[in-house]
Each structure stands twice: as structure tokens, then as C-alpha cells.
Design an enzyme around this catalytic site. Structure first.
Site, mmCIF file in Angstrom:
data_model
loop_
_atom_site.group_PDB
_atom_site.id
_atom_site.type_symbol
_atom_site.label_atom_id
_atom_site.label_comp_id
_atom_site.label_asym_id
_atom_site.label_seq_id
_atom_site.Cartn_x
_atom_site.Cartn_y
_atom_site.Cartn_z
ATOM 1 N N ARG A 1 2.644 -11.098 5.525
ATOM 2 C CA ARG A 1 3.959 -10.888 5.861
ATOM 3 C C ARG A 1 4.247 -10.205 7.206
ATOM 4 O O ARG A 1 5.319 -10.005 7.725
ATOM 5 C CB ARG A 1 4.611 -10.099 4.663
ATOM 6 C CG ARG A 1 4.621 -10.719 3.474
ATOM 7 C CD ARG A 1 5.099 -9.756 2.414
ATOM 8 N NE ARG A 1 7.013 -9.773 2.378
ATOM 9 C CZ ARG A 1 7.438 -8.871 1.652
ATOM 10 N NH1 ARG A 1 6.910 -8.192 0.615
ATOM 11 N NH2 ARG A 1 8.560 -8.715 1.955
ATOM 12 N N PRO B 1 0.796 -1.257 0.031
ATOM 13 C CA PRO B 1 0.089 0.078 0.083
ATOM 14 C C PRO B 1 0.913 1.088 -0.016
ATOM 15 O O PRO B 1 1.677 1.443 0.883
ATOM 16 C CB PRO B 1 -0.728 -0.289 1.472
ATOM 17 C CG PRO B 1 0.151 -0.786 2.134
ATOM 18 C CD PRO B 1 1.133 -1.497 1.307
ATOM 19 N N GLU B 2 0.506 2.081 -0.781
ATOM 20 C CA GLU B 2 0.984 3.397 -0.959
ATOM 21 C C GLU B 2 -0.230 4.241 -0.925
ATOM 22 O O GLU B 2 -1.155 3.798 -0.518
ATOM 23 C CB GLU B 2 1.821 3.507 -2.174
ATOM 24 C CG GLU B 2 2.892 2.556 -2.435
ATOM 25 C CD GLU B 2 3.651 3.083 -3.852
ATOM 26 O OE1 GLU B 2 3.912 4.282 -4.140
ATOM 27 O OE2 GLU B 2 4.027 2.113 -4.349
ATOM 28 N N ARG C 1 20.081 17.953 -1.247
ATOM 29 C CA ARG C 1 20.294 16.521 -1.088
ATOM 30 C C ARG C 1 21.224 16.057 -2.059
ATOM 31 O O ARG C 1 20.489 15.918 -3.389
ATOM 32 C CB ARG C 1 18.680 15.975 -0.965
ATOM 33 C CG ARG C 1 17.857 16.162 0.066
ATOM 34 C CD ARG C 1 16.873 15.128 0.239
ATOM 35 N NE ARG C 1 15.911 15.420 1.460
ATOM 36 C CZ ARG C 1 16.028 14.096 2.356
ATOM 37 N NH1 ARG C 1 16.438 13.122 2.049
ATOM 38 N NH2 ARG C 1 15.341 14.621 3.691
ATOM 39 N N HIS D 1 -3.795 -15.859 8.227
ATOM 40 C CA HIS D 1 -3.353 -14.416 8.334
ATOM 41 C C HIS D 1 -4.439 -13.559 8.710
ATOM 42 O O HIS D 1 -4.241 -12.121 8.544
ATOM 43 C CB HIS D 1 -2.575 -14.120 7.114
ATOM 44 C CG HIS D 1 -1.439 -14.945 6.593
ATOM 45 N ND1 HIS D 1 -0.482 -15.182 7.668
ATOM 46 C CD2 HIS D 1 -1.021 -15.787 5.599
ATOM 47 C CE1 HIS D 1 0.350 -16.110 7.104
ATOM 48 N NE2 HIS D 1 -0.128 -16.564 5.883
#
Length: 280
Positions: free
Chosen positions: A112, A2-3, A155, A93
DNA sequence: CGGCAAACCTGCGAGC
DNA sequence: TGCTCGCAGGTTTGCC
């Protein structure tokens, strides 16, 4: 999974069945996800009414009537599924089950277990360690080309790495960074500090555009992501570069035999996909 | 401090 | 068929 677009899709699914509803029952079927679940998880949530389901970056924020907030992160493979009718047998899960006073069952499944749930106490949300260093929400008015350029200034890391840094801008991940850089015509290897001025403007527009379209599509379903009703998202069909190594670039006529096509490289341990001709 | 690789955990597809 | 390897949407940690 998921983003930002996938988490926003989940938020939009959960809000109608949770907001204003009382949690009649909350069960953790194991003591931990990525981190131990909050002490007394079931008792903490049972009897609470949900004020609002919000989102910050990739975090779901389930605000409760005692002022505390259940913070949920889906990690790589977490998903929520809503059952308004009789739910099926519990699946492998299925780690957390919530039942509302309306009889709706909500299950959190996470193979996971990179996801987690923690509780922020009342008035502790804004300076919560998990949220306090997160940068601007890309779809809010506080995010502008100048804000983006400012946080990239100085950066030396590649722009790809800088955009994955949640303190630069909130909610981008490996897929949408690749897609946004493609749309902006910027090489993922370009030093972040050189993305300024018109280039930052272009990247800003690409980020806002790709996230907006992905949310409209219900997110991207690669393997785990589902909408809360079990439907797939379908933005994966709109990918220009992600997962398309060796294919022709949809934005120019280059193909693999000639000058370009879509390449796959490794950057800070993760796959990057980009058009070697179009992205500079 | 900045930048990068490794670690966390499970499942799946490819190749032998 | 069955094994091993590599890979996966995220984040934190520890090491230069």
C-alpha cells in the site's frame, strides 16, 4: 500492519543482522513510498556501518556511523524480510533492498506504500518533525498511571481516539487500543478526561500487559505482518475483542442473544470492537 | 485549539 | 467467471 509490538518484533529481527555490519549495497527500486525517498538514497547508505537498530513508537531507527539515522515507518502494510541464504526472485512491492558486508539481504516490501523512509541528519533526531511530538514509550519507566491520566485530562474526545493519538502514548493502534480498553473494562466511548485515578491505573496496567504479551508472541499477523524470518506472529489468536464482532465476550458470560457480546461500532472513521456489558 | 472525516494506495473477500 | 463494494494494522490534511 504494524503497531508497537509488530515494529518491535521487526526491530528484534533486524538488529542481529544489521548492528555492527556495513551496508555494502542499498537499492531503491522506485523513487517514492508514501513520500519521496531521500535524495541519493543508495549512495547515502552504501558504505555506512549500522551502529544500532532502535525503535520509537512505530518508527524503526537505524543509526549509522556518520551520526545520521534512517527512520523507517511500516505504514499499514510494510514488512522487512531477511535472507541469509540465496534470496528468491524479487517480489511485487519489494521496494528497497539492503545488502550487508556479511552477504545478508534485507528487503522492504510494502503493497500500500503508506510506509516511508527518511534520513535524520546527525543530532537532528530528537527534534525531528516526525518524532518530536510523540508521547511516552509505554514500556519505559517514564510511563506511569499519573502520566497517562495527566495527558488525558481535559480531553473531551472518546478515550479510543485519545489513545490513538501518538502524543498521549506512543505506539498504540486500532488493535491494541481495543484490547487494552477491554482488559481495563473501559468503554471506548467514555470521555478521555474521565479516565483518571483508579481507572487510569487500570488502563495503564492493561496497556503494559497487552503490549508485553503481544511482543512475546511476535506481534499479530492479520494479513501482512511477518517476523523478519517470514514466520507469522501469533498474538491474533489471543484477541479478546478485535475482529470478533458478534461473538461472545471471553471475559463475562454475556452472549449476543442476551445482554451483550462483542459489538462493532465506528469511531472517527475506524472500527471499534468492545463488550457492551463489561466495558463502561 | 479540538475533533472528525477524508485522503493517500493496493489487495482481498463477500455478494450479486 | 467477473464485476463492485467495503474493509484493512497509520498518519496527515483540511474543514468546521
Amino acid at each position: 500492519m504494524p503497531e508497537l509490538p509488530e515494529v518491535e518484533t521487526v526491530r528484534r529481527g533486524l538488529a542481529p543482522v544489521l548492528e555492527g555490519c556495513r551496508i555494502a549495497r542499498a537499492v531503491a527500486r522506485r523513487p517514492d513510498l508514501r513520500f519521496p525517498l531521500p535524495e541519493g538514497f543508495g549512495q547515502r547508505l552504501t558504505g555506512r556501518t549500522v551502529r544500532r537498530v532502535g525503535r520509537r513508537a512505530k518508527f524503526l531507527l537505524i543509526e549509522l556511523d556518520d551520526g545520521s539515522t534512517l527512520i523507517s515507518h511500516l505504514g499499514m502494510s510494510g514488512s522487512f524480510r531477511i535472507y541469509t541464504e540465496t534470496p528468491p526472485e524479487l517480489a511485487r512491492h519489494d521496494h528497497v533492498i539492503l545488502t550487508t558486508d556479511q552477504g545478508v539481504e534485507i528487503r522492504y516490501n510494502d503493497p500500500r506504500r503508506f510506509g516511508f523512509m527518511v534520513i535524520a541528519e546527525a543530532d537532528q533526531l530528537d527534534n525531528h518533525p516526525m518524532l518530536k511530538d510523540i508521547g511516552p514509550e509505554p514500556l519505559d519507566s517514564g510511563f506511569t498511571p499519573r502520566v497517562l491520566a495527566r495527558s488525558l485530562r481535559g480531553r473531551k474526545a472518546p478515550i479510543k481516539a485519545a489513545l490513538l493519538d501518538q502524543s498521549v502514548v506512543a505506539g498504540l493502534g486500532n488493535i491494541y487500543v481495543a484490547e487494552a480498553l477491554f482488559l481495563a473494562g473501559i468503554s471506548p466511548k467514555r470521555k478521555a478526561t474521565t479516565v483518571a485515578g483508579a481507572r487510569a491505573e487500570k488502563l495503564y496496567r492493561a496497556i503494559v500487559d497487552v503490549l508485553g504479551r503481544a511482543i512475546e508472541a511476535g506481534g499479530s499477523s492479520i494479513s501482512d505482518h511477518r517476523q523478519t524470518d517470514g514466520e507469522l506472529g501469533y498474538f491474533q489468536y489471543a484477541f479478546a475483542v478485535y475482529g470478533r464482532a458478534g461473538q461472545a465476550c471471553p471475559g463475562c458470560d454475556c452472549d449476543i442473544d442476551k445482554t451483550g457480546g462483542i459489538a462493532r461500532i465506528q469511531q472517527s472513521g475506524r472500527s471499534t470492537f468492545y463488550c457492551t456489558k463489561r466495558q463502561r
